[in-house]
Design an enzyme around this catalytic site. Structure first.
Site, PDB file in Angstrom:
ATOM      1  N   LYS A  96      12.792  -7.182 -15.135  1.00 60.47           N
ATOM      2  CA  LYS A  96      13.174  -6.743 -13.364  1.00 60.47           C
ATOM      3  C   LYS A  96      13.912  -7.195 -12.365  1.00 60.47           C
ATOM      4  O   LYS A  96      13.536  -8.910 -12.637  1.00 60.47           O
ATOM      5  CB  LYS A  96      11.084  -7.247 -13.194  1.00 60.47           C
ATOM      6  CG  LYS A  96      11.108  -6.959 -11.620  1.00 60.47           C
ATOM      7  CD  LYS A  96       9.442  -7.475 -11.260  1.00 60.47           C
ATOM      8  CE  LYS A  96       9.722  -7.304  -9.599  1.00 60.47           C
ATOM      9  NZ  LYS A  96       7.930  -7.729  -9.117  1.00 60.47           N
ATOM     10  N   GLY A 157       4.110  -9.402  -1.059  1.00 61.47           N
ATOM     11  CA  GLY A 157       2.476 -10.427  -0.607  1.00 61.47           C
ATOM     12  C   GLY A 157       2.532 -10.326   0.746  1.00 61.47           C
ATOM     13  O   GLY A 157       1.282 -11.182   1.206  1.00 61.47           O
ATOM     14  N   ALA A 184       5.740  -4.516  -5.015  1.00 61.93           N
ATOM     15  CA  ALA A 184       5.499  -4.840  -3.409  1.00 61.93           C
ATOM     16  C   ALA A 184       4.637  -4.423  -2.226  1.00 61.93           C
ATOM     17  O   ALA A 184       4.996  -3.555  -2.341  1.00 61.93           O
ATOM     18  CB  ALA A 184       7.074  -6.321  -3.371  1.00 61.93           C
ATOM     19  N   GLY A 185       4.124  -5.382  -2.277  1.00 57.81           N
ATOM     20  CA  GLY A 185       3.497  -4.855  -0.479  1.00 57.81           C
ATOM     21  C   GLY A 185       2.525  -4.650  -0.233  1.00 57.81           C
ATOM     22  O   GLY A 185       1.335  -4.415   0.170  1.00 57.81           O
ATOM     23  N   ASN A 206       0.659  -7.935  -7.833  1.00 52.07           N
ATOM     24  CA  ASN A 206       0.236  -9.326  -8.588  1.00 52.07           C
ATOM     25  C   ASN A 206      -0.791 -10.358  -7.603  1.00 52.07           C
ATOM     26  O   ASN A 206      -2.044 -10.082  -7.352  1.00 52.07           O
ATOM     27  CB  ASN A 206       1.542 -10.007  -8.268  1.00 52.07           C
ATOM     28  CG  ASN A 206       0.999 -11.555  -8.948  1.00 52.07           C
ATOM     29  OD1 ASN A 206       1.673 -12.333 -10.215  1.00 52.07           O
ATOM     30  ND2 ASN A 206       0.164 -11.749  -9.106  1.00 52.07           N
TER      31      ASN A 206
END
Lengths: 261, 76
Positions: A96, A157, A184-185, A206
């Site tokens: 990644k 995040g 992400a986000g 995550n």
């Protein structure tokens, strides 16, 4: 079934291993999510410690595909070297690829990203580039040989969900044969479902799970949302329209006069 | 610490994970032993080039080398 660089992956959820309240919660959340791929990182080891060994033992117990990242890298050279260290550690050509371009937004440096992807693909890597939703950047990544492209929904995040759905839809339309992953986000399961309803092949998250009040329950919720969103995409969503259209049949309405219709 | 590995090697000024170190070690394996690295899952880069495990016994370290020693960690 989801296919990434020729490998069949049973789940369309990819999940990170960071920020959980404890290793046990991390393992339980990963299992509850049903994810098929785990992201991990590479960091400096301290002398006398075996921090990496104990973490790696936890990861191996989960028995999932590993996707190492180059998180925190700021230059092409750092990212390329970190990718090669990851390949040495994890024994996988998957990487990644992240190159940070801005401290406040952790926005990818897409220029460096394309250059690093090109170097790594020539070196035998199978690259999962973390990028913005920019069409030209995605085109350059695909031209370099990326079979997977991973645009953000919003900054890492941030939990904002998909802030720019139009360009993500454009990517889906332009690259029907490339595996597209929203990375992400995302903050809520509905955000993950949204990504899947846009026709994306998978989502990677995550923080939204790790920082939830109950990470294990939230992991399960995200897993269900990804399945629901994918099922909706496959079922064929009706297009939105600007005016109302009655769902209850009009003919036969009491006191209805055809002349008024 | 393994005295045999230390015997003949000159002391090198190295940067290891960002910190200056003076170590009598000619190979990556000797360096790891001298510094007390005993983890199994580590990877090493010298001057931003990965030195694969098969080459850890080679006398390839030079004065002034910049060395990174890494292991698996949590990541998103």
């Amino acid at each position: 079934m989801l296919k990434l660089y020729g490998e069949d992956i049973a789940s369309r959820l990819m999940i990170g291993t960071a920020l959980y309240p404890s290793p046990a919660v991390m393992q339980a959340a990963v299992r509850a999510s049903g994810a098929g791929i785990l992201t991990v990182s590479v960091r400096r080891e301290t002398a006398g410690g075996a921090t990496g060994d104990s973490f790696w033992a936890l990861i191996r117990e989960l028995g999932l595909k590993i996707l190492p990242n180059t998180a925190g890298c700021r230059t092409v050279r750092e990212a390329v070297t970190t990718a090669r260290l990851a390949r040495e550690l994890f024994g996988t050509p998957w990487i990644k690829l992240e190159v940070v371009g801005d401290d406040d937004t952790l926005q990818p440096d897409v220029v460096a990203l394309v250059e690093a992807a090109d170097i790594l693909i020539r070196d035998g890597f199978q690259v999962f580039p973390y990028c913005t939703e920019d069409l030209t950047v995605a085109t350059r990544l695909v031209d370099a040989g990326c079979q997977v492209v991973m645009p953000w929904a919003a900054p890492i995040g941030s939990a904002k969900g998909i802030v720019n759905p139009g360009p993500l839809t454009l990517l889906r339309n332009r690259f029907p044969d490339i595996a597209l992953v929203v990375d992400a986000g995302l903050g809520a399961p509905s955000h993950a479902a949204h990504a899947m309803e846009l026709g994306y092949d998978a989502v990677l998250l995550n923080t939204a799970v790790a920082k939830a009040g109950d990470p294990v329950a939230m992991a399960r919720a995200f897993g269900q949302a990804v399945e629901a969103g994918r099922a909706a995409w496959e079922a064929g969503l009706m297009p939105p329209r600007d005016f109302a259209s009655p769902s209850t049949p009009v003919p036969g309405t009491p006191f209805w006069h055809a002349a008024n219709s | 610490m393994n005295d045999n590995l230390m015997t003949d090697a000159p002391v090198l000024r190295l940067t290891v994970n960002g910190e200056g170190q003076q170590v009598a070690a000619a190979s990556v394996r000797a360096l790891l032993e001298a510094l007390g690295y005993d983890g199994e899952f580590i990877a090493v880069a010298v001057n931003q080039s990965v030195v694969s495990r098969g080459r850890w016994g080679e006398d390839l370290l030079r004065d002034g080398d910049d060395i990174e020693i890494v292991s698996p960690r949590q990541g998103g």
